[in-house]
Write an enzyme that holds these catalytic residues in place. Structure first.
Site, PDB file in Angstrom:
ATOM      1  CD  GLU A 106      11.642  -5.136  -3.844  1.00 53.23           C
ATOM      2  OE1 GLU A 106      11.787  -3.901  -3.806  1.00 53.23           O
ATOM      3  OE2 GLU A 106      10.956  -5.772  -3.023  1.00 53.23           O
ATOM      4  CB  SER A 110       0.723  -3.746  -6.987  1.00 53.81           C
ATOM      5  OG  SER A 110       0.346  -2.664  -7.804  1.00 53.81           O
ATOM      6  CD  GLN A 154      12.436  -3.016  -0.202  1.00 55.98           C
ATOM      7  OE1 GLN A 154      11.651  -3.974  -0.100  1.00 55.98           O
ATOM      8  NE2 GLN A 154      12.711  -2.462  -1.350  1.00 55.98           N
ATOM      9  N   GLY A 155      13.312  -0.998   4.413  1.00 57.97           N
ATOM     10  CA  GLY A 155      12.359  -0.076   5.043  1.00 57.97           C
ATOM     11  C   GLY A 155      11.878   0.972   4.058  1.00 57.97           C
ATOM     12  CE1 TYR A 156      14.090   1.188  -0.095  1.00 57.48           C
ATOM     13  CE2 TYR A 156      12.844   0.768  -2.086  1.00 57.48           C
ATOM     14  CZ  TYR A 156      14.049   0.988  -1.455  1.00 57.48           C
ATOM     15  OH  TYR A 156      15.199   1.011  -2.208  1.00 57.48           O
ATOM     16  CB  SER A 157       5.829  -0.182   2.364  1.00 59.26           C
ATOM     17  OG  SER A 157       6.222  -0.772   1.164  1.00 59.26           O
ATOM     18  CB  SER A 170      10.103  -9.018   3.973  1.00 59.23           C
ATOM     19  OG  SER A 170       8.986  -8.789   3.170  1.00 59.23           O
TER      20      SER A 170
HETATM   21  C1  LIG Z   1       4.839 -10.274   0.574  1.00 57.00           C
HETATM   22  C2  LIG Z   1       5.172  -8.815   0.650  1.00 57.00           C
HETATM   23  C3  LIG Z   1       6.408  -8.421   1.091  1.00 57.00           C
HETATM   24  C4  LIG Z   1       6.706  -7.068   1.189  1.00 57.00           C
HETATM   25  N1  LIG Z   1       7.928  -6.719   1.662  1.00 57.00           N
HETATM   26  C5  LIG Z   1       8.227  -5.419   1.826  1.00 57.00           C
HETATM   27  C6  LIG Z   1       9.457  -5.039   2.406  1.00 57.00           C
HETATM   28  O1  LIG Z   1      10.283  -5.879   2.752  1.00 57.00           O
HETATM   29  N2  LIG Z   1       9.708  -3.717   2.581  1.00 57.00           N
HETATM   30  C7  LIG Z   1       8.823  -2.754   2.196  1.00 57.00           C
HETATM   31  O2  LIG Z   1       9.133  -1.587   2.365  1.00 57.00           O
HETATM   32  N3  LIG Z   1       7.625  -3.080   1.649  1.00 57.00           N
HETATM   33  C8  LIG Z   1       7.313  -4.390   1.468  1.00 57.00           C
HETATM   34  N4  LIG Z   1       6.105  -4.751   0.933  1.00 57.00           N
HETATM   35  C9  LIG Z   1       5.145  -3.708   0.614  1.00 57.00           C
HETATM   36  C10 LIG Z   1       4.902  -3.514  -0.875  1.00 57.00           C
HETATM   37  O3  LIG Z   1       5.989  -2.890  -1.490  1.00 57.00           O
HETATM   38  C11 LIG Z   1       3.612  -2.714  -1.021  1.00 57.00           C
HETATM   39  O4  LIG Z   1       2.564  -3.514  -0.506  1.00 57.00           O
HETATM   40  C12 LIG Z   1       3.317  -2.364  -2.450  1.00 57.00           C
HETATM   41  O5  LIG Z   1       4.240  -1.430  -2.941  1.00 57.00           O
HETATM   42  C13 LIG Z   1       1.894  -1.780  -2.607  1.00 57.00           C
HETATM   43  O6  LIG Z   1       1.695  -0.746  -1.685  1.00 57.00           O
HETATM   44  P1  LIG Z   1       0.437  -0.721  -0.705  1.00 57.00           P
HETATM   45  O7  LIG Z   1       0.387  -2.035   0.008  1.00 57.00           O
HETATM   46  O8  LIG Z   1       0.525   0.511   0.125  1.00 57.00           O
HETATM   47  O9  LIG Z   1      -0.824  -0.659  -1.638  1.00 57.00           O
HETATM   48  P2  LIG Z   1      -1.455   0.630  -2.315  1.00 57.00           P
HETATM   49  O10 LIG Z   1      -0.390   1.495  -2.877  1.00 57.00           O
HETATM   50  O11 LIG Z   1      -2.407   1.247  -1.342  1.00 57.00           O
HETATM   51  O12 LIG Z   1      -2.257  -0.027  -3.498  1.00 57.00           O
HETATM   52  C14 LIG Z   1      -3.484  -0.721  -3.280  1.00 57.00           C
HETATM   53  C15 LIG Z   1      -4.008  -1.190  -4.624  1.00 57.00           C
HETATM   54  O13 LIG Z   1      -4.252  -0.064  -5.475  1.00 57.00           O
HETATM   55  C16 LIG Z   1      -3.510  -0.191  -6.683  1.00 57.00           C
HETATM   56  N5  LIG Z   1      -2.992   1.131  -7.062  1.00 57.00           N
HETATM   57  C17 LIG Z   1      -2.414   2.034  -6.245  1.00 57.00           C
HETATM   58  N6  LIG Z   1      -2.044   3.131  -6.946  1.00 57.00           N
HETATM   59  C18 LIG Z   1      -2.384   2.888  -8.240  1.00 57.00           C
HETATM   60  C19 LIG Z   1      -2.243   3.626  -9.454  1.00 57.00           C
HETATM   61  N7  LIG Z   1      -1.688   4.841  -9.489  1.00 57.00           N
HETATM   62  N8  LIG Z   1      -2.709   3.060 -10.593  1.00 57.00           N
HETATM   63  C20 LIG Z   1      -3.276   1.822 -10.594  1.00 57.00           C
HETATM   64  N9  LIG Z   1      -3.427   1.074  -9.466  1.00 57.00           N
HETATM   65  C21 LIG Z   1      -2.990   1.596  -8.315  1.00 57.00           C
HETATM   66  C22 LIG Z   1      -2.374  -1.136  -6.390  1.00 57.00           C
HETATM   67  O14 LIG Z   1      -1.979  -1.843  -7.535  1.00 57.00           O
HETATM   68  C23 LIG Z   1      -3.007  -2.083  -5.386  1.00 57.00           C
HETATM   69  O15 LIG Z   1      -3.725  -3.089  -6.052  1.00 57.00           O
HETATM   70  C24 LIG Z   1       5.768  -6.094   0.826  1.00 57.00           C
HETATM   71  C25 LIG Z   1       4.499  -6.491   0.378  1.00 57.00           C
HETATM   72  C26 LIG Z   1       4.196  -7.824   0.279  1.00 57.00           C
HETATM   73  C27 LIG Z   1       2.838  -8.216  -0.187  1.00 57.00           C
END
Ligand SMILES: Cc1cc2nc3c(=O)[nH]c(=O)nc-3n(C[C@H](O)[C@H](O)[C@H](O)COP(=O)(O)OP(=O)(O)OC[C@H]3O[C@@H](n4cnc5c(N)ncnc54)[C@H](O)[C@@H]3O)c2cc1C
Length: 404
Positions: free
Chosen positions: A245, A377, A127-130, A162
């Site tokens: 998901e 999250s 999945q290419g999202y983040s 992932s």
């Molecule tokens: C094990 C694992 C597998 C993953 N696999 C994939 C994958 O296959 N493909 C993919 O594309 N992504 C993947 N991800 C990425 C995942 O989707 C992101 O890590 C997640 O969406 C959070 O984004 P971020 O890491 O940029 O954190 P951020 O968005 O920077 O957030 C950091 C912290 O701030 C909090 N926060 C941010 N904005 C707000 C808000 N508006 N209100 C309250 N709190 C907030 C968050 O809850 C978090 O605690 C994976 C992540 C993990 C840990």
């Protein structure tokens, strides 16, 4: 109230039990995963598909068993598989997220091209999202795709991808309409991972292993028909996938199977000369978790019933991911507490390390922390449920930093 299954479902129960008695010895061990399915897992998957214990409701023309959705049938199968301690089938982003997305919004050609090979475990998707600057705020994605000579030409970077290091394909969210508002400028493309210009750089997690990656795109060319829905409709498609998901990440059947494994572990493990199951503190934890797993299961059945009736469950679905990932972590934490230090000293480079039961629990437990972040999250899920579901006041925006 009649809680026993009717004759029809008891017959299915017997059928699944007979299947497990006959073929159970061929099953891979439940748990673990996070690598390309082994030959054993592929063979087992084939058996499950042939008997209708996997992809039961996916149309036969796409390799499924082709039966209409019957919530109780699914519950009976999941229950018996969990009780029998056999592998419930391959669960990955392609099977659990892309396949239902294609069934919901893909074309017939896309379904015919991808679903069968995906549910058989032959084509692995990532999945290419983040992106580094866009995780929770997914719609801010900046990876772009320009149309040149009947192709999308993709440039940019994804992160936390992932399984990209062993995937065949990626479903990619990228910006194709830069002049549109951010939610309307995205498209959802299907990209072969062996296309020239893709570079995958593994990221090592606290398990000592690389389960996700950075993925870089430099002038990667993909034919323009490899798009799901239309240009600018990627945000809608991405959210269809996210819906699935979140259901996958908190799946109650997996939790039930886990609970059954822990119960069995506690029955055969001794601590200070006592059977763990006889130690009140451990037994109480197990019983509390059992109650919560049952509640999750019934919530899941309610959602399936609504789906079968064509009703939209809306935000009720978010509870599955929020609650299920927390519960999954508490379950594996109980197993880790029962096992103590056993299984901790594994060689991260050894792909087979997870065949050791205690090691598999430790790795699962570390990975479970990530699942509370992946797919959106816990904080974000809680805010959405609170604000949009319960109508609570919006989370105050943090004040901009000031200088003294
Ligand atoms: C094990 C694992 C597998 C993953 N696999 C994939 C994958 O296959 N493909 C993919 O594309 N992504 C993947 N991800 C990425 C995942 O989707 C992101 O890590 C997640 O969406 C959070 O984004 P971020 O890491 O940029 O954190 P951020 O968005 O920077 O957030 C950091 C912290 O701030 C909090 N926060 C941010 N904005 C707000 C808000 N508006 N209100 C309250 N709190 C907030 C968050 O809850 C978090 O605690 C994976 C992540 C993990 C840990």
């Amino acid at each position: 109230m009649e809680l026993a299954y009717s004759e029809q479902y008891r017959a299915l129960q017997g059928e699944v039990r007979a299947f497990i008695a006959k073929y159970g010895h061929l099953s891979p061990k439940p748990g673990g995963g996070r690598q390309r399915p082994s030959k054993k897992a592929l063979d087992w998957q084939k058996l499950l598909l042939e008997h209708g214990y996997f992809a039961r409701n996916i149309p036969a023309e796409y390799g499924g068993f082709g039966l209409p959705l019957d919530v109780l049938e699914l519950a009976v199968i999941a229950e018996e598989i969990a009780k029998g301690g056999v592998y419930p089938g391959i669960m990955n982003q392609g099977i659990s997220m892309l396949v239902p997305t294609l069934l919901e919004v893909g074309t017939k050609e896309q379904c015919a091209q991808w679903i069968e090979r995906t549910i058989r475990g032959e084509v692995i998707w990532c999945q290419g999202y983040s992106e580094p600057e866009s995780g929770s705020d997914l719609a801010a994605a900046r990876t772009k795709a320009d149309v040149v000579d009947g192709h999308f030409v993709i440039n940019g970077q994804k992160i936390w991808t992932s399984s990209a290091h062993y995937s065949d394909m990626m479903f990619l969210l990228c910006r194709t309409e830069p002049d549109q508002p951010k939610h309307k400028g995205l498209s959802y493309l299907l990209v072969p991972m062996n296309a020239p210009g893709i570079e995958v750089r593994p990221l090592v997690t606290m398990t000592g292993r690389a389960t996700f990656n950075e993925t870089f795109f430099t002038n990667v060319r993909v034919p323009t028909d490899q798009i799901v829905m239309g240009r600018g409709e990627g945000w809608h498609v991405a959210n269809v996938t996210l819906k699935y998901e979140r259901l996958l990440l908190g799946d109650a059947n997996r939790l039930s199977a886990r609970l059954a494994r822990i119960r069995e572990l506690m029955e055969r493990t001794n601590l200070d000369g006592q059977r763990v199951m006889d130690i009140p503190e451990y037994r109480d934890r197990l019983m509390r978790l059992q109650g919560e797993v049952m509640a999750s299961k019934y919530h899941g059945l309610r959602l399936l019933t609504e789906q079968a009736r064509g009703e939209d469950s809306g935000l009720k679905r978010l509870i599955v991911k929020y609650n299920g990932t927390l519960l999954g972590y508490r379950l594996s934490s109980l197993a880790v507490d029962v096992l103590g230090a056993a299984g901790l000293a594994y060689d991260a480079k050894d792909e087979a390390a997870e065949t050791d039961e205690a090691t598999a629990w430790h790795i699962d437990n570390m990975y479970d922390i990530g699942l509370m972040i992946g797919g959106g999250s816990t904080n974000i899920q809680k805010n959405i449920i609170a604000e949009r579901g319960l109508g609570l006041p919006r989370e105050p925006k943090t004040a901009p930093a000031t200088r003294s």
